[in-house]
Design a protein around this motif. Structure first.
Motif, PDB file in Angstrom:
ATOM      1  N   GLY A 244       0.833  -1.194   0.000  1.00 56.17           N
ATOM      2  CA  GLY A 244       0.000   0.000   0.000  1.00 56.17           C
ATOM      3  C   GLY A 244       0.868   1.243   0.000  1.00 56.17           C
ATOM      4  O   GLY A 244       1.802   1.378  -0.782  1.00 56.17           O
ATOM      5  N   ARG A 245       0.599   2.169   0.917  1.00 56.57           N
ATOM      6  CA  ARG A 245       1.378   3.413   0.973  1.00 56.57           C
ATOM      7  C   ARG A 245       2.582   3.306   1.886  1.00 56.57           C
ATOM      8  O   ARG A 245       3.412   4.213   1.912  1.00 56.57           O
ATOM      9  CB  ARG A 245       0.486   4.565   1.464  1.00 56.57           C
ATOM     10  N   ASP A 246       2.686   2.229   2.657  1.00 58.07           N
ATOM     11  CA  ASP A 246       3.701   2.135   3.696  1.00 58.07           C
ATOM     12  C   ASP A 246       4.844   1.203   3.311  1.00 58.07           C
ATOM     13  O   ASP A 246       4.643   0.187   2.644  1.00 58.07           O
ATOM     14  CB  ASP A 246       3.090   1.641   5.015  1.00 58.07           C
ATOM     15  N   GLN A 247       6.022   1.548   3.779  1.00 60.83           N
ATOM     16  CA  GLN A 247       7.169   0.664   3.688  1.00 60.83           C
ATOM     17  C   GLN A 247       7.333  -0.071   5.021  1.00 60.83           C
ATOM     18  O   GLN A 247       7.155   0.529   6.075  1.00 60.83           O
ATOM     19  CB  GLN A 247       8.449   1.449   3.403  1.00 60.83           C
ATOM     20  N   TYR A 248       7.669  -1.338   4.936  1.00 66.27           N
ATOM     21  CA  TYR A 248       7.864  -2.154   6.125  1.00 66.27           C
ATOM     22  C   TYR A 248       9.268  -2.733   6.123  1.00 66.27           C
ATOM     23  O   TYR A 248       9.859  -2.978   5.068  1.00 66.27           O
ATOM     24  CB  TYR A 248       6.855  -3.305   6.171  1.00 66.27           C
ATOM     25  N   ILE A 249       9.793  -2.961   7.307  1.00 69.61           N
ATOM     26  CA  ILE A 249      11.072  -3.647   7.442  1.00 69.61           C
ATOM     27  C   ILE A 249      10.981  -4.600   8.619  1.00 69.61           C
ATOM     28  O   ILE A 249      10.400  -4.272   9.654  1.00 69.61           O
ATOM     29  CB  ILE A 249      12.243  -2.641   7.635  1.00 69.61           C
ATOM     30  N   TYR A 250      11.499  -5.803   8.426  1.00 73.40           N
ATOM     31  CA  TYR A 250      11.532  -6.751   9.539  1.00 73.40           C
ATOM     32  C   TYR A 250      12.872  -7.470   9.551  1.00 73.40           C
ATOM     33  O   TYR A 250      13.560  -7.569   8.535  1.00 73.40           O
ATOM     34  CB  TYR A 250      10.372  -7.744   9.480  1.00 73.40           C
TER      35      TYR A 250
ATOM     36  N   THR B 292       6.235 -12.021  11.534  1.00 74.81           N
ATOM     37  CA  THR B 292       4.899 -12.605  11.566  1.00 74.81           C
ATOM     38  C   THR B 292       3.817 -11.545  11.378  1.00 74.81           C
ATOM     39  O   THR B 292       2.793 -11.797  10.743  1.00 74.81           O
ATOM     40  CB  THR B 292       4.676 -13.353  12.891  1.00 74.81           C
ATOM     41  N   ASP B 293       4.051 -10.335  11.913  1.00 70.43           N
ATOM     42  CA  ASP B 293       3.078  -9.257  11.740  1.00 70.43           C
ATOM     43  C   ASP B 293       3.060  -8.774  10.293  1.00 70.43           C
ATOM     44  O   ASP B 293       1.996  -8.453   9.748  1.00 70.43           O
ATOM     45  CB  ASP B 293       3.389  -8.096  12.678  1.00 70.43           C
ATOM     46  N   PHE B 294       4.228  -8.715   9.674  1.00 70.70           N
ATOM     47  CA  PHE B 294       4.275  -8.333   8.270  1.00 70.70           C
ATOM     48  C   PHE B 294       3.521  -9.346   7.418  1.00 70.70           C
ATOM     49  O   PHE B 294       2.778  -8.973   6.496  1.00 70.70           O
ATOM     50  CB  PHE B 294       5.713  -8.229   7.776  1.00 70.70           C
ATOM     51  N   GLU B 295       3.687 -10.625   7.710  1.00 72.75           N
ATOM     52  CA  GLU B 295       3.024 -11.664   6.927  1.00 72.75           C
ATOM     53  C   GLU B 295       1.510 -11.566   7.047  1.00 72.75           C
ATOM     54  O   GLU B 295       0.780 -11.876   6.099  1.00 72.75           O
ATOM     55  CB  GLU B 295       3.524 -13.038   7.357  1.00 72.75           C
TER      56      GLU B 295
ATOM     57  N   GLN C 125      -0.111  -8.688   7.407  1.00 69.28           N
ATOM     58  CA  GLN C 125      -0.448  -7.568   6.526  1.00 69.28           C
ATOM     59  C   GLN C 125      -0.410  -7.998   5.060  1.00 69.28           C
ATOM     60  O   GLN C 125      -1.285  -7.634   4.266  1.00 69.28           O
ATOM     61  CB  GLN C 125       0.538  -6.420   6.739  1.00 69.28           C
ATOM     62  N   GLU C 126       0.594  -8.773   4.717  1.00 70.29           N
ATOM     63  CA  GLU C 126       0.726  -9.239   3.337  1.00 70.29           C
ATOM     64  C   GLU C 126      -0.440 -10.147   2.950  1.00 70.29           C
ATOM     65  O   GLU C 126      -0.943 -10.094   1.816  1.00 70.29           O
ATOM     66  CB  GLU C 126       2.050  -9.977   3.168  1.00 70.29           C
ATOM     67  N   LYS C 127      -0.891 -10.954   3.902  1.00 78.52           N
ATOM     68  CA  LYS C 127      -2.031 -11.834   3.643  1.00 78.52           C
ATOM     69  C   LYS C 127      -3.289 -11.025   3.368  1.00 78.52           C
ATOM     70  O   LYS C 127      -4.082 -11.352   2.474  1.00 78.52           O
ATOM     71  CB  LYS C 127      -2.254 -12.769   4.840  1.00 78.52           C
ATOM     72  N   GLN C 128      -3.489  -9.945   4.107  1.00 74.54           N
ATOM     73  CA  GLN C 128      -4.637  -9.078   3.874  1.00 74.54           C
ATOM     74  C   GLN C 128      -4.552  -8.428   2.496  1.00 74.54           C
ATOM     75  O   GLN C 128      -5.562  -8.300   1.797  1.00 74.54           O
ATOM     76  CB  GLN C 128      -4.709  -8.004   4.958  1.00 74.54           C
ATOM     77  N   TYR C 129      -3.345  -8.011   2.121  1.00 76.16           N
ATOM     78  CA  TYR C 129      -3.162  -7.406   0.810  1.00 76.16           C
ATOM     79  C   TYR C 129      -3.501  -8.400  -0.299  1.00 76.16           C
ATOM     80  O   TYR C 129      -4.193  -8.058  -1.269  1.00 76.16           O
ATOM     81  CB  TYR C 129      -1.721  -6.925   0.660  1.00 76.16           C
TER      82      TYR C 129
ATOM     83  N   ASN D 218       0.525 -13.764  -9.303  1.00 77.46           N
ATOM     84  CA  ASN D 218       1.652 -13.991  -8.399  1.00 77.46           C
ATOM     85  C   ASN D 218       1.203 -14.834  -7.209  1.00 77.46           C
ATOM     86  O   ASN D 218       1.299 -14.430  -6.057  1.00 77.46           O
ATOM     87  CB  ASN D 218       2.232 -12.652  -7.934  1.00 77.46           C
ATOM     88  N   ASN D 219       0.697 -16.018  -7.533  1.00 71.90           N
ATOM     89  CA  ASN D 219       0.166 -16.916  -6.498  1.00 71.90           C
ATOM     90  C   ASN D 219       1.176 -17.964  -6.056  1.00 71.90           C
ATOM     91  O   ASN D 219       0.844 -18.859  -5.289  1.00 71.90           O
ATOM     92  CB  ASN D 219      -1.110 -17.606  -7.004  1.00 71.90           C
ATOM     93  N   ASN D 220       2.396 -17.846  -6.549  1.00 75.25           N
ATOM     94  CA  ASN D 220       3.443 -18.817  -6.214  1.00 75.25           C
ATOM     95  C   ASN D 220       4.660 -18.052  -5.708  1.00 75.25           C
ATOM     96  O   ASN D 220       5.708 -18.003  -6.360  1.00 75.25           O
ATOM     97  CB  ASN D 220       3.799 -19.653  -7.459  1.00 75.25           C
ATOM     98  N   PRO D 221       4.546 -17.433  -4.529  1.00 72.80           N
ATOM     99  CA  PRO D 221       5.643 -16.588  -4.018  1.00 72.80           C
ATOM    100  C   PRO D 221       6.877 -17.405  -3.651  1.00 72.80           C
ATOM    101  O   PRO D 221       6.810 -18.618  -3.460  1.00 72.80           O
ATOM    102  CB  PRO D 221       5.032 -15.922  -2.781  1.00 72.80           C
ATOM    103  N   ILE D 222       7.987 -16.713  -3.534  1.00 72.46           N
ATOM    104  CA  ILE D 222       9.246 -17.383  -3.220  1.00 72.46           C
ATOM    105  C   ILE D 222       9.204 -18.024  -1.832  1.00 72.46           C
ATOM    106  O   ILE D 222       9.842 -19.048  -1.611  1.00 72.46           O
ATOM    107  CB  ILE D 222      10.425 -16.391  -3.330  1.00 72.46           C
ATOM    108  N   GLU D 223       8.447 -17.442  -0.913  1.00 76.25           N
ATOM    109  CA  GLU D 223       8.267 -18.036   0.409  1.00 76.25           C
ATOM    110  C   GLU D 223       6.844 -18.559   0.522  1.00 76.25           C
ATOM    111  O   GLU D 223       5.877 -17.813   0.368  1.00 76.25           O
ATOM    112  CB  GLU D 223       8.550 -17.002   1.510  1.00 76.25           C
ATOM    113  N   LEU D 224       6.723 -19.864   0.799  1.00 73.07           N
ATOM    114  CA  LEU D 224       5.415 -20.508   0.821  1.00 73.07           C
ATOM    115  C   LEU D 224       4.809 -20.620   2.211  1.00 73.07           C
ATOM    116  O   LEU D 224       3.597 -20.694   2.369  1.00 73.07           O
ATOM    117  CB  LEU D 224       5.512 -21.911   0.210  1.00 73.07           C
ATOM    118  N   SER D 225       5.644 -20.680   3.224  1.00 68.02           N
ATOM    119  CA  SER D 225       5.130 -20.863   4.584  1.00 68.02           C
ATOM    120  C   SER D 225       6.172 -20.404   5.582  1.00 68.02           C
ATOM    121  O   SER D 225       7.292 -20.016   5.224  1.00 68.02           O
ATOM    122  CB  SER D 225       4.796 -22.345   4.828  1.00 68.02           C
ATOM    123  N   LYS D 226       5.825 -20.495   6.850  1.00 70.85           N
ATOM    124  CA  LYS D 226       6.748 -20.169   7.921  1.00 70.85           C
ATOM    125  C   LYS D 226       7.905 -21.136   7.980  1.00 70.85           C
ATOM    126  O   LYS D 226       8.953 -20.810   8.445  1.00 70.85           O
ATOM    127  CB  LYS D 226       6.016 -20.133   9.271  1.00 70.85           C
TER     128      LYS D 226
END
Length: 284
Positions: free
Chosen positions: A110-116, A213-216, A218-222, A276-284
């Motif tokens: 969205g409008r925000d940058q995140y870093i983890y 985990t919090d970023f993930e 947010q990404e799931k909602q997106y 883009n339903n096949n991301p480089i990271e699939l799970s935790k």
């Protein structure tokens, strides 16, 4: 007795000289980001800049896009077609502190940058298999990370214990790494010395530091509803795009986007997420 002293001085000088050097490694990344169409293969160049203390991994188009955006802001002449030509699937940056062994992942939603800070360790199993890749003698290793099994080939000819994306920790530079399903592959193409690390356009201010985990979440909602996610970003204070980019006017009801531009944006967002339903990271 003076010779050992001179040799020691020479070694110290050479070490300081080498530590001041930054190496740039250009990889080609091959991606099958749509699991419903494995014939849809995209490739682009990515860059790993490394010094003995740190490294930065990013898409080649990122620096070009930032340069164009800066020029557009200075001239107030916004050209959407110029930006479209630099669209990239690698819209993130991976920074590694090689001294403290810390990996940071930075991206925008969205409008925000995140870093983890990456909190998962990559445990490698080094295998006896060796092969020559380009001009380098490389040895094979394997690991499981973020839902995928990965195979890497590293060379001790280049003494950086680093590699593309989040991969690191092998006794030499990773010159090739791919997952077992061959959905993602990073292959070293060229290398050179550079004088300094690049600086990136920090649009939107400083990134929001969150747990992985919090970023993930947010990404799931997106991914679930990108249009609503971006619409909420605008309503929470994202600057309106200029009229030359399809923006509307501000009136008593706030920003009103041009209907055609809004529709195009929504269709593009939904299409991007769907493909883009096949991301480089699939799970935790």
């Amino acid at each position: 007795m003076k010779y050992p002293f001179k040799i020691a001085i020479a070694i110290v000088f050479m070490t300081q000289f080498l530590s001041a050097q930054t190496s740039r490694f250009v990889y080609q990344v091959t991606m099958k980001s749509d699991s419903t169409d494995k014939t849809n293969i995209t490739t682009e160049n990515v860059i790993l800049d490394v010094s003995p203390e740190k490294s930065i991994f990013y898409g080649e188009g990122r620096v070009k896009r930032d340069s164009i955006m800066q020029r557009m802001r200075e001239t107030r002449n916004f050209d959407r077609s110029a930006m479209q030509n630099l669209r990239s699937s690698i819209d993130y940056i991976v920074e590694k502190d090689l001294v403290k062994n810390i990996t940071y992942f930075k991206t925008r939603l969205g409008r925000d940058q995140y870093i983890y800070e990456e909190d998962r360790k990559i445990d490698w199993k080094i295998l006896p298999e060796t092969v020559k890749i380009g001009e380098y003698e490389a040895q094979k290793a394997e690991t499981t990370f973020a839902g995928r099994k990965w195979y890497a080939w590293f060379t001790q000819d280049i003494p950086f214990q680093d590699g593309p994306y989040k991969f690191k920790g092998l006794p030499g530079l990773i010159v090739k790494v791919e997952d077992a399903n061959e959905d993602y592959s990073f292959d070293l193409q060229q290398s050179k010395k550079i004088s300094e690390f690049p600086s990136f356009d920090n649009r939107g201010g400083n990134p929001i530091k969150v747990k992985r985990t919090d970023f993930e979440k947010q990404e799931k909602q997106y991914r679930k509803d990108p249009v609503s996610f971006v619409t909420n970003s605008f309503s929470q204070g994202m600057p309106a795009p200029p009229q030359s980019m399809g923006g509307g006017n501000r009136g008593g009801g706030g920003f009103r986007a041009d209907p055609d531009f809004r529709k195009q944006m929504e269709e593009r967002l939904r299409d991007e997420v769907a493909k883009n339903n096949n991301p480089i990271e699939l799970s935790k």
